[in-house]
Design a protein around this motif. Structure first.
Motif, short mmCIF file in Angstrom:
data_model
loop_
_atom_site.label_atom_id
_atom_site.label_comp_id
_atom_site.label_asym_id
_atom_site.label_seq_id
_atom_site.Cartn_x
_atom_site.Cartn_y
_atom_site.Cartn_z
N PRO A 181 0.86 -1.17 0.07
CA PRO A 181 0.03 0.05 -0.01
C PRO A 181 0.80 1.27 0.05
N ASN A 182 0.34 2.43 -0.66
CA ASN A 182 0.98 3.56 -0.63
C ASN A 182 2.40 3.48 -1.54
N SER A 183 2.68 2.53 -2.22
CA SER A 183 4.02 2.43 -3.00
C SER A 183 3.80 3.29 -4.28
N VAL A 232 -6.09 8.52 -5.30
CA VAL A 232 -5.05 8.25 -4.80
C VAL A 232 -4.95 9.12 -3.40
N ALA A 233 -4.34 8.54 -2.36
CA ALA A 233 -4.17 8.96 -1.04
C ALA A 233 -3.08 8.54 -0.30
N ASP A 253 11.73 11.40 -6.67
CA ASP A 253 11.66 12.90 -6.52
C ASP A 253 12.02 13.28 -4.99
N LEU A 254 11.93 12.33 -4.32
CA LEU A 254 12.09 12.46 -2.76
C LEU A 254 13.56 11.99 -2.57
N PHE A 295 -4.37 1.16 1.72
CA PHE A 295 -5.85 0.64 1.14
C PHE A 295 -6.60 1.62 0.71
N THR A 296 -5.89 2.56 0.21
CA THR A 296 -6.91 3.41 -0.75
C THR A 296 -7.58 2.72 -1.96
N LYS A 318 1.03 2.73 -6.89
CA LYS A 318 0.38 1.96 -8.12
C LYS A 318 -0.52 2.77 -8.60
N PRO A 365 -5.49 -3.60 -5.33
CA PRO A 365 -5.08 -3.11 -3.92
C PRO A 365 -3.71 -3.51 -3.46
N ILE A 372 4.74 10.81 -9.63
CA ILE A 372 4.21 12.30 -9.36
C ILE A 372 4.67 13.35 -10.50
#
Ligand SMILES: Nc1nc2c(ncn2[C@@H]2O[C@H](COP(=O)(O)OP(=O)(O)OP(=O)(O)O)[C@@H](O)[C@H]2O)c(=O)[nH]1
Ligand SMILES: [Mg+2]
Length: 346
Positions: free
Chosen positions: A168-170, A186-187, A290-291, A191-192, A172, A215, A320
């Motif tokens: 989750p949050n990777s 997207v959030a 980017d991070l 489990f968005t 996708k 998911p 992003i």
């Protein structure tokens, strides 16, 4: 939209109408011959794959599908009317199984593919069929056949060229929303994504491929953690899996162990779902570049390969900012073309 990818339904075809025994009765004709017509055929139940449907959710509410019986035959040579067939629209990619025996009856993987789930009974014969030189006034007729009835399991396995895989949050859903027409939520919480999204990636005017976003998977998914692992079924038909790993953890961990753990957790879940899926062609995509400070990226990519003992294709992107996406899309397209060409020659 609710998403349902597995349901059991009951399909009941109609019985055939009965044949009838009847005789002509006309003035001045004392012994009219037999004129009993046949019964009509009972309605059948079919399933048909339809591009405009993408979930089996409707079958959650109505589970029994019963076609009508054929009409009985009548006198004066009249046949009973056949009952109408029922056509159940299902998404393309639906597997049809006998729910009692688990036997696979059909794989509706193209728009318009159709299979008969339960055949309507044939109508019985009226007495006009039994007339012979020795029996001019037969009273025989036959009853209509019973329609078939079955318990059927419908299982949707999305057909996509490429499947996105990751914690989750990777990122996708961010990736699919940047490269395709899909617009999933997207959030920054896990489990968005609660159900698979399918997107079409246009490479050029005449070239495109499809991608499925599913998911997130977490350690223990195979025993029910998070959203479980059953939705991995939607990756089973993909030609290529894109394994997305968030590399921004390097900023606070200052080493590669979190990235390594994230990577291995997914591998473990894949192989506990099925060996086939674990053996499938998989590419590693490092996301959120980017991070990470610019000068570290190449070194990081190199070190990750070494740490993970990864010798397959590897890409570094920022979903992003879209950095690296074009290169990734063209590489995927080229790979799919090669695979499809090889497959079509068999
Ligand atoms: N900085 C940065 N943030 C990103 C990038 N890609 C995704 N994110 C963020 O990461 C968070 C999670 O992104 P999603 O795309 O929802 O992640 P997901 O993998 O679909 O997550 P689940 O649906 O929960 O499995 C969101 O806040 C995104 O904005 C990226 O390349 N750079
Ligand atoms: Mg998502």
């Amino acid at each position: 939209m609710k998403f349902v990818d597995e349901v059991t339904i009951e399909v009941i075809a109609g019985n055939g109408g009965n044949g009838v025994a009847s005789f002509r009765r006309e003035k001045f004709i004392p012994k009219g011959g037999p004129n009993g017509g046949d019964g009509g055929r009972g309605g059948s139940v079919h399933a048909i794959a339809d591009d405009n449907i993408n979930t089996l959710v409707d079958f959650r509410y109505t589970r029994i599908f019963k076609a009508k019986n054929g009409e009985n035959g009548k006198g004066s040579d009249k046949y009973g009317a056949a009952a109408e067939d029922i056509f159940l629209k299902v998404p393309v990619g639906t597997l049809i199984k006998n729910a009692n025996t688990n036997e696979l009856l059909a794989d509706l993987n193209k728009n318009g593919d159709i299979v008969t789930l339960a055949k309507g009974g044939r109508g019985g014969l009226g007495n006009l069929h039994f007339k012979s030189s020795v029996n001019r006034a037969p009273r025989q007729f036959t009853l209509g056949e019973n329609g078939e009835s079955y318990k059927i399991q419908l299982e949707l396995r999305i057909l996509a060229d490429v499947g996105l895989l990751g914690l989750p949050n990777s990122g996708k859903s961010t990736l699919i929303s940047k490269i395709s027409n899909a617009r999933p939520k997207v959030a920054d919480y896990p489990f968005t994504t609660l159900y698979p999204n399918l997107g079409v990636v246009r490479v050029s005017e005449s070239n495109s491929f499809t991608v499925a976003d599913i998911p997130g998977l977490i350690p223990g998914a195979s025993t029910g953690a998070g959203l479980g692992h059953l939705f991995l079924r939607h990756l089973t038909r993909s030609l290529l899996l894109i394994h997305i790993v968030d590399i921004s953890s390097i900023n606070y961990e200052k080493n590669l162990s979190k990235i390594e753990k994230d990577f291995k957790d997914i591998l473990l879940e894949l192989s506990s779902y099925s060996d086939d899926l674990a053996q499938k062609q998989r590419w590693l995509v490092l996301n959120k570049s980017d991070l990470v400070p610019d000068q570290d990226i190449h070194e990081l990519e190199f070190n990750i390969q070494k740490k993970l003992k990864w010798d397959g294709p590897i890409f570094t992107i920022s979903a992003i900012t879209k950095n690296g996406l074009e290169k990734l899309i063209y590489a995927i397209h080229k790979y799919l073309l090669t695979i499809k060409k090889i497959r079509s020659t068999y």
